[in-house]
Design an enzyme around this catalytic site. Structure first.
Site, PDB file in Angstrom:
ATOM      1  N   ASP A 165      10.504   7.006   0.494  1.00  0.00           N
ATOM      2  CA  ASP A 165       9.999   7.197  -0.862  1.00  0.00           C
ATOM      3  C   ASP A 165       9.609   5.841  -1.443  1.00  0.00           C
ATOM      4  O   ASP A 165      10.440   4.940  -1.590  1.00  0.00           O
ATOM      5  CB  ASP A 165      11.096   7.855  -1.706  1.00  0.00           C
ATOM      6  CG  ASP A 165      10.730   7.982  -3.176  1.00  0.00           C
ATOM      7  OD1 ASP A 165       9.528   7.891  -3.496  1.00  0.00           O
ATOM      8  OD2 ASP A 165      11.647   8.151  -3.990  1.00  0.00           O
TER       9      ASP A 165
ATOM     10  N   GLU B 267       0.848  -1.189   0.000  1.00  0.00           N
ATOM     11  CA  GLU B 267       0.000   0.000   0.000  1.00  0.00           C
ATOM     12  C   GLU B 267       0.878   1.232   0.000  1.00  0.00           C
ATOM     13  O   GLU B 267       1.734   1.406   0.879  1.00  0.00           O
ATOM     14  CB  GLU B 267      -0.946   0.038   1.197  1.00  0.00           C
ATOM     15  CG  GLU B 267      -1.777   1.321   1.200  1.00  0.00           C
ATOM     16  CD  GLU B 267      -3.010   1.273   2.070  1.00  0.00           C
ATOM     17  OE1 GLU B 267      -3.717   2.297   2.130  1.00  0.00           O
ATOM     18  OE2 GLU B 267      -3.267   0.232   2.694  1.00  0.00           O
TER      19      GLU B 267
ATOM     20  N   ASP C 123     -10.972  10.448  -5.773  1.00  0.00           N
ATOM     21  CA  ASP C 123     -12.205  11.232  -5.731  1.00  0.00           C
ATOM     22  C   ASP C 123     -12.144  12.376  -6.742  1.00  0.00           C
ATOM     23  O   ASP C 123     -12.956  13.302  -6.680  1.00  0.00           O
ATOM     24  CB  ASP C 123     -12.442  11.772  -4.317  1.00  0.00           C
ATOM     25  CG  ASP C 123     -11.335  12.712  -3.865  1.00  0.00           C
ATOM     26  OD1 ASP C 123     -10.227  12.657  -4.452  1.00  0.00           O
ATOM     27  OD2 ASP C 123     -11.561  13.513  -2.940  1.00  0.00           O
TER      28      ASP C 123
ATOM     29  N   ASP D 132      -2.525  12.242  -4.288  1.00  0.00           N
ATOM     30  CA  ASP D 132      -2.679  13.662  -4.597  1.00  0.00           C
ATOM     31  C   ASP D 132      -3.071  13.825  -6.069  1.00  0.00           C
ATOM     32  O   ASP D 132      -2.361  13.375  -6.959  1.00  0.00           O
ATOM     33  CB  ASP D 132      -1.349  14.373  -4.337  1.00  0.00           C
ATOM     34  CG  ASP D 132      -1.449  15.882  -4.373  1.00  0.00           C
ATOM     35  OD1 ASP D 132      -2.359  16.399  -5.052  1.00  0.00           O
ATOM     36  OD2 ASP D 132      -0.621  16.540  -3.731  1.00  0.00           O
TER      37      ASP D 132
ATOM     38  N   THR E  83     -13.853   5.819   4.169  1.00  0.00           N
ATOM     39  CA  THR E  83     -13.202   6.652   5.174  1.00  0.00           C
ATOM     40  C   THR E  83     -14.085   7.858   5.515  1.00  0.00           C
ATOM     41  O   THR E  83     -15.015   8.198   4.783  1.00  0.00           O
ATOM     42  CB  THR E  83     -11.849   7.155   4.661  1.00  0.00           C
ATOM     43  OG1 THR E  83     -12.074   8.037   3.540  1.00  0.00           O
ATOM     44  CG2 THR E  83     -10.963   5.996   4.222  1.00  0.00           C
ATOM     45  N   LYS E  84     -13.778   8.523   6.627  1.00  0.00           N
ATOM     46  CA  LYS E  84     -14.498   9.731   7.001  1.00  0.00           C
ATOM     47  C   LYS E  84     -14.337  10.792   5.919  1.00  0.00           C
ATOM     48  O   LYS E  84     -15.282  11.514   5.580  1.00  0.00           O
ATOM     49  CB  LYS E  84     -13.974  10.251   8.341  1.00  0.00           C
ATOM     50  CG  LYS E  84     -14.306   9.367   9.531  1.00  0.00           C
ATOM     51  CD  LYS E  84     -13.752   9.956  10.812  1.00  0.00           C
ATOM     52  CE  LYS E  84     -14.058   9.052  12.012  1.00  0.00           C
ATOM     53  NZ  LYS E  84     -13.478   9.599  13.264  1.00  0.00           N
ATOM     54  N   PHE E  85     -13.143  10.880   5.363  1.00  0.00           N
ATOM     55  CA  PHE E  85     -12.866  11.825   4.291  1.00  0.00           C
ATOM     56  C   PHE E  85     -13.760  11.536   3.086  1.00  0.00           C
ATOM     57  O   PHE E  85     -14.354  12.427   2.501  1.00  0.00           O
ATOM     58  CB  PHE E  85     -11.386  11.698   3.911  1.00  0.00           C
ATOM     59  CG  PHE E  85     -11.009  12.386   2.636  1.00  0.00           C
ATOM     60  CD1 PHE E  85     -10.687  13.732   2.633  1.00  0.00           C
ATOM     61  CD2 PHE E  85     -10.960  11.684   1.444  1.00  0.00           C
ATOM     62  CE1 PHE E  85     -10.331  14.359   1.448  1.00  0.00           C
ATOM     63  CE2 PHE E  85     -10.610  12.308   0.261  1.00  0.00           C
ATOM     64  CZ  PHE E  85     -10.292  13.660   0.266  1.00  0.00           C
ATOM     65  N   GLU E  86     -13.850  10.264   2.722  1.00  0.00           N
ATOM     66  CA  GLU E  86     -14.642   9.850   1.572  1.00  0.00           C
ATOM     67  C   GLU E  86     -16.129  10.103   1.814  1.00  0.00           C
ATOM     68  O   GLU E  86     -16.849  10.595   0.936  1.00  0.00           O
ATOM     69  CB  GLU E  86     -14.398   8.367   1.302  1.00  0.00           C
ATOM     70  CG  GLU E  86     -15.075   7.803   0.083  1.00  0.00           C
ATOM     71  CD  GLU E  86     -14.748   6.341  -0.113  1.00  0.00           C
ATOM     72  OE1 GLU E  86     -15.385   5.717  -0.981  1.00  0.00           O
ATOM     73  OE2 GLU E  86     -13.864   5.819   0.587  1.00  0.00           O
TER      74      GLU E  86
ATOM     75  N   LYS F 118      -4.315  21.185 -10.670  1.00  0.00           N
ATOM     76  CA  LYS F 118      -3.948  22.222 -11.635  1.00  0.00           C
ATOM     77  C   LYS F 118      -3.231  21.584 -12.817  1.00  0.00           C
ATOM     78  O   LYS F 118      -2.323  20.780 -12.646  1.00  0.00           O
ATOM     79  CB  LYS F 118      -3.059  23.277 -10.977  1.00  0.00           C
ATOM     80  CG  LYS F 118      -3.773  24.101  -9.918  1.00  0.00           C
ATOM     81  CD  LYS F 118      -2.872  25.173  -9.342  1.00  0.00           C
ATOM     82  CE  LYS F 118      -3.617  25.993  -8.287  1.00  0.00           C
ATOM     83  NZ  LYS F 118      -2.750  27.048  -7.696  1.00  0.00           N
TER      84      LYS F 118
END
Length: 239
Positions: free
Chosen positions: A123, A71, A182, A146, A217-220, A150
């Protein structure tokens, strides 16, 4: 903002271009809580793996020969720990560079008594290149990297043909790559990149249903409440 705190990207400005054309992260330290630091101090010897410039024996590190999943970019580690609990027969090598996230996943590992995760802070590109043996992996997860939304920053995205080309030899025939984002335009790019490899086969007609092992997830969930979409892609290595 993404689940992985904007850490993982395709980025070559930190090293000379002739030396490295892919880099998996932008380093952001953040604030380490006392509990996170304590988890690193106490649990790293058992669950952490230090970087080395040679292949690591994952079966030895986990103490068994069960399927191995890489992962890349686990954020604060909540989803990774939940997946490991849902798939106790799999072993997870989880890589991120965000210090508080590393501390937090170790804290969760201790609290939840999860034994099938090993953590690295490095990394991921160098880990893939130098530490993961060919054919060592049964699966690869990259969730909410990420999006670099832009246009002038699109080249920094992690999921591009050169990086996937580095990943594929590490994956066993029959193994899978599971991506989630997303950001719809990034989802389109991901689909194009994975579809460009003859050795990969899409397991769905376009985007996949979210596999049962990947928790929301909470974010999702927050994004969905705001009307944002989420796209999963699951491809299998067929040759």
């Amino acid at each position: 903002m993404t689940e992985t705190d904007q850490n993982y990207s395709q980025n070559d400005h930190q090293t000379p271009e002739h030396h490295r054309s892919i880099r998996s992260f932008v380093l952001r330290q953040g604030h380490m809580t006392a509990a996170q630091q304590r988890a690193i101090d106490t649990l790293w010897p058992q669950f952490g793996i230090d970087y080395q410039n040679s292949p690591v024996d994952l079966n030895r590190r986990f103490g068994r020969s069960n399927p191995k999943v890489l992962e890349i970019g686990f954020g604060m580690g909540g989803a990774t720990v939940e997946i490991a609990k849902r798939l106790p027969g799999h072993d997870f090598l989880a890589i991120d560079v965000h210090g508080p996230g590393v501390g937090n996943i170790l804290k969760l590992i201790g609290e939840e008594q999860v034994g099938n995760i090993r953590v690295m802070r490095h990394d991921a590109v160098e880990v893939v290149e130098n530490m993961v043996a060919d054919g060592a992996l049964d699966g690869i997860h990259i969730f909410f990297p990420d999006p670099w939304h832009k246009k002038r920053h699109n080249k920094r995205r992690l999921v591009q043909t050169p990086f996937v080309a580095k990943l594929l030899p590490k994956l066993k025939t029959g193994g899978y790559i599971h991506l989630a984002t997303d950001w719809e335009e990034y989802a389109v790019q991901m689909l194009e990149v994975l579809s460009g490899f003859d050795s990969l086969q899409n397991t769905a007609d376009g985007y996949a249903s979210t596999p049962a092992y990947r928790p929301e997830t909470k974010f999702e969930a927050r994004g969905k409440r705001l009307g944002h979409g989420v796209w999963d892609l699951v491809f299998k290595r067929v040759k």
